[in-house]
Enzyme design. Sequence first.
Site, PDB file in Angstrom:
ATOM      1  N   HIS A 153       7.227  -1.639 -19.125  1.00 57.23           N
ATOM      2  CA  HIS A 153       7.414  -0.188 -19.347  1.00 57.23           C
ATOM      3  C   HIS A 153       8.099   0.072 -20.679  1.00 57.23           C
ATOM      4  O   HIS A 153       9.071  -0.587 -21.038  1.00 57.23           O
ATOM      5  CB  HIS A 153       8.130   0.482 -18.173  1.00 57.23           C
ATOM      6  CG  HIS A 153       9.557   0.086 -17.952  1.00 57.23           C
ATOM      7  ND1 HIS A 153      10.596   0.660 -18.650  1.00 57.23           N
ATOM      8  CD2 HIS A 153      10.125  -0.815 -17.109  1.00 57.23           C
ATOM      9  CE1 HIS A 153      11.744   0.141 -18.220  1.00 57.23           C
ATOM     10  NE2 HIS A 153      11.497  -0.770 -17.295  1.00 57.23           N
ATOM     11  N   ASP A 196      15.248  -4.391 -21.061  1.00 57.06           N
ATOM     12  CA  ASP A 196      14.666  -3.534 -20.014  1.00 57.06           C
ATOM     13  C   ASP A 196      14.037  -2.310 -20.671  1.00 57.06           C
ATOM     14  O   ASP A 196      14.701  -1.315 -20.858  1.00 57.06           O
ATOM     15  CB  ASP A 196      15.771  -3.129 -19.032  1.00 57.06           C
ATOM     16  CG  ASP A 196      15.256  -2.339 -17.841  1.00 57.06           C
ATOM     17  OD1 ASP A 196      14.033  -2.235 -17.670  1.00 57.06           O
ATOM     18  OD2 ASP A 196      16.097  -1.813 -17.114  1.00 57.06           O
ATOM     19  N   GLU A 252       9.333   4.783 -16.266  1.00 64.77           N
ATOM     20  CA  GLU A 252       9.735   3.899 -15.162  1.00 64.77           C
ATOM     21  C   GLU A 252      11.154   4.216 -14.719  1.00 64.77           C
ATOM     22  O   GLU A 252      11.460   4.266 -13.531  1.00 64.77           O
ATOM     23  CB  GLU A 252       9.617   2.426 -15.579  1.00 64.77           C
ATOM     24  CG  GLU A 252       9.736   1.443 -14.410  1.00 64.77           C
ATOM     25  CD  GLU A 252      11.157   1.023 -14.045  1.00 64.77           C
ATOM     26  OE1 GLU A 252      11.370   0.483 -12.950  1.00 64.77           O
ATOM     27  OE2 GLU A 252      12.087   1.253 -14.857  1.00 64.77           O
ATOM     28  N   GLU A 253      12.044   4.400 -15.698  1.00 64.70           N
ATOM     29  CA  GLU A 253      13.462   4.548 -15.362  1.00 64.70           C
ATOM     30  C   GLU A 253      13.764   5.860 -14.653  1.00 64.70           C
ATOM     31  O   GLU A 253      14.676   5.934 -13.827  1.00 64.70           O
ATOM     32  CB  GLU A 253      14.321   4.433 -16.628  1.00 64.70           C
ATOM     33  CG  GLU A 253      14.223   3.091 -17.336  1.00 64.70           C
ATOM     34  CD  GLU A 253      14.783   1.927 -16.517  1.00 64.70           C
ATOM     35  OE1 GLU A 253      15.188   2.135 -15.370  1.00 64.70           O
ATOM     36  OE2 GLU A 253      14.788   0.796 -17.045  1.00 64.70           O
ATOM     37  N   ASP A 297       9.202  -7.079 -15.803  1.00 67.10           N
ATOM     38  CA  ASP A 297      10.283  -6.081 -15.928  1.00 67.10           C
ATOM     39  C   ASP A 297      11.594  -6.657 -15.393  1.00 67.10           C
ATOM     40  O   ASP A 297      12.433  -5.936 -14.873  1.00 67.10           O
ATOM     41  CB  ASP A 297       9.897  -4.792 -15.195  1.00 67.10           C
ATOM     42  CG  ASP A 297      10.928  -3.701 -15.396  1.00 67.10           C
ATOM     43  OD1 ASP A 297      11.698  -3.778 -16.384  1.00 67.10           O
ATOM     44  OD2 ASP A 297      10.988  -2.768 -14.563  1.00 67.10           O
ATOM     45  N   HIS A 331      20.885  -1.404 -18.134  1.00 65.18           N
ATOM     46  CA  HIS A 331      21.188   0.038 -18.197  1.00 65.18           C
ATOM     47  C   HIS A 331      22.505   0.330 -18.913  1.00 65.18           C
ATOM     48  O   HIS A 331      23.181   1.306 -18.582  1.00 65.18           O
ATOM     49  CB  HIS A 331      21.213   0.656 -16.797  1.00 65.18           C
ATOM     50  CG  HIS A 331      19.891   0.657 -16.108  1.00 65.18           C
ATOM     51  ND1 HIS A 331      19.669   1.296 -14.915  1.00 65.18           N
ATOM     52  CD2 HIS A 331      18.698   0.093 -16.438  1.00 65.18           C
ATOM     53  CE1 HIS A 331      18.407   1.114 -14.534  1.00 65.18           C
ATOM     54  NE2 HIS A 331      17.799   0.379 -15.447  1.00 65.18           N
TER      55      HIS A 331
END
Lengths: 474, 474
Positions: free
Chosen positions: B291, B303, B337-338, B365, B436
């Site tokens: 992604h 990520d 995606e997030e 991922d 994140h």
Amino acid sequence: MAGLFPSLLLLLVPLSLTALAEASPSSTHDKFLPDKIARELAGYQDVVEQIVDYAVNGPGQNQSYDRLATFTDAFGSRLSGTQNLENSIDYMLEYLRKDGLDNVHGEDVNVTRWLRNQESARLVEPRDYVIAISSLGSSVGTPEEGILAYAIVVRSFDELVTRMDEVTGKIVVFNQDYEGYPKSAIYRVASASRAAEFGAVATLIRSVAPFSIHSVHTGIQFYNESLPKIPTACITIEDAEMLYRMEQRGTRLRIQLIMGAENLNMTRSRNTVAEITGSVYPEQVVVVSGHIDSWDVGQGAMDDGGGVFISWQALTTVRALGLKPKRTLRLVLWTDEEAGGVGSQQYYDAHKTEAGNYSVLLESDEGVFTPYGMEFTGSGAAMMVMEGIGKLLPEFLNSSVIYAGGGGTDVGWWRASGVPTGSIANHNEHYFYFHHSDGDTMTVLDPHQMDLCSAVWTAFAYVLADMDDLLPRD
Amino acid sequence: MAGLFPSLLLLLVPLSLTALAEASPSSTHDKFLPDKIARELAGYQDVVEQIVDYAVNGPGQNQSYDRLATFTDAFGSRLSGTQNLENSIDYMLEYLRKDGLDNVHGEDVNVTRWLRNQESARLVEPRDYVIAISSLGSSVGTPEEGILAYAIVVRSFDELVTRMDEVTGKIVVFNQDYEGYPKSAIYRVASASRAAEFGAVATLIRSVAPFSIHSVHTGIQFYNESLPKIPTACITIEDAEMLYRMEQRGTRLRIQLIMGAENLNMTRSRNTVAEITGSVYPEQVVVVSGHIDSWDVGQGAMDDGGGVFISWQALTTVRALGLKPKRTLRLVLWTDEEAGGVGSQQYYDAHKTEAGNYSVLLESDEGVFTPYGMEFTGSGAAMMVMEGIGKLLPEFLNSSVIYAGGGGTDVGWWRASGVPTGSIANHNEHYFYFHHSDGDTMTVLDPHQMDLCSAVWTAFAYVLADMDDLLPRD
């Protein structure tokens, strides 16, 4: 100040952290220990076991951790020159008295006063991006509107010299590799003046750390007084590497830097002292110590709350067990270690005439993680005594090996004048992950590990304070 | 939205990260592989070696890392709904075309648009202290002047229920233990509504990470639409533990929280598609994917920049070697995606009638660190084929073991409908240190590790795209 630079720099690097990779056990053996001393040490076996039991399983269990957590949660970071540090010293004086210790007092110190104030940096070319910074101790600030300048990125002082023609009017970013703290910290300490020599307007230095989660690590820096003073700050490893990659691709970098840092008038701080007065030789001294000041980030829990509180714990334990050492067991909580070591320097100046009465000065300033021995600087004969004490401790404390090269920054003046010094060898392999950053909090410490350190620290301090003789010198 | 909650939550937790601890190798053995397929696979031995050599020692060496670094340095983080993400998608479309790939295009997606804006928190009692926060995706903001409220600290939802009478008008701080990502992430995802049910005015949640250097980790959260929507943010592990300790000592906590977070109108984004058109069965598809969107912190390098760029690398390698797989090898770079997975959901809705033509969808991922196998969800017969392919790879790529349970969030809709999915098993043990957070940058990645992943990824993708038959389903 410029003239002081090399010696100060040496002092600012704790010996045992310097030597961690190369540390080697002492080559002496207890078979050389004089029979009289061997017999004397054997007499301490029971009391050492009492000390360990008190610290690890008894009323001392978790005590240094809990005291430290209560303290750091109440005060947070304790920058030299701030009222908050003085408030935390008042707190310690109160609790040391409540703990029943003798001669609890502060000894005045004149300290520098540096304030970080607001700080920010922003990459404005090739794209808008906030660069995390941490201004370095003693740095000047920028003009209020900041500095907007193009930047170059170098990987070493050698590269800086090679590219000196590009430096005028630029912000110089240092993206030096991490090659251990002592070697790499020179970039933090000296980059501003090195770059100012070639006309730089500011420097941004890759944080001196082996690992990062976008972490900035502050610390002291020194100016060469004969050169212009330019603002200087640390940035993250991640950003230093990004700026380096960008420059390698031929991208022009422009940075806006705003730093409100200021150096104010000297102010008063205090070294904190508490004792168990010697029952036979009260004028003779064994010092256990740590520094109470910290950087203005994190909680100063590891650096050096841990050292402070295992040192207090040593006196608490000795007193609680009703032990009355022959000579005075003195706790010293140094002030201003981070800002240049003025606290320990002024203590040395005030007390150096008594040096013949100091058996040893122990300082813990390199972590209070699981211990694996003691570090020591002193004569071969003294080293043998230290080994002999270590062997009184139970095997799980791993204290029978004495590593050459012990003693923290604050006992450096004594070490340099030939007085024995020591510190605790502990598993501080991740120390520089957190050092001088917001990550230096209670979360990195562990109550049981602190208990193990307290046990070792107390046993050595007590036996050294109670033996018939001072540690032998050369 | 509330009704979607459980299924969305499941989708948001990558299966292979969920299963990391319990992952077990498939119990099938190649002795059951039909002779015809075994012979067919043996025919790929030479081409697999070419692929590996190209990726690890040939022109592919460092290529995915260098491409990713250039991309993330140029765009930084790429939040769904932002122009910056769309600019980065335009960049990818341009470079995928320049790479000579077929059918390069975007497929429109309507995505939510959430902006963090300014955010801050401050402990005002018992002392003034800045609490680092990261507002959670989809959270509402506070009034402009913020929320000033007393706080309570709980360690679990159970404790929240036990103390429900204390919650009204309070900020609830969650100091849950880290018990692995899937279990602990539920606190991030659901705490706001759980606390709002009892009258809380905001929630602050301990970051979902096993390790911290004062790090905040953002992520999505969901409201129960039948309850008041209250602002919610993550805080550091260190601060959560400190607030907990303070409360345990009976200290009253008061916090000021200011969050400018806002949810705006839906906007357009795109899934990015590029192909090598199948030479025999162009309508049949093998998907490799990652992604392209990220959280609005760090660089979105791990990520999921890593997944995006090893997937692109697969097509680059196949094309550079002049290979012409029988079916279409399709690269998909998922958007959003997030923020909830709308990109992959809309792709599924648009293409699900073609499901019979999809042999497998691979998504990386969960990191592109040193690989140690493949993860796969599919029939036993398909698992055997995967094992057979893995055995074509040289031993140093550790790809002969196929772990049950593969496929990322974005291929979850296909997995749920019975289409085989897979991902790469890699040494991502430190993934959640950086996840994140601002620590998700190129610094955590390694060019050689990415080459190893590219080699594995490309070999599987090519062989699956070129075999005579689609992967067998149950």
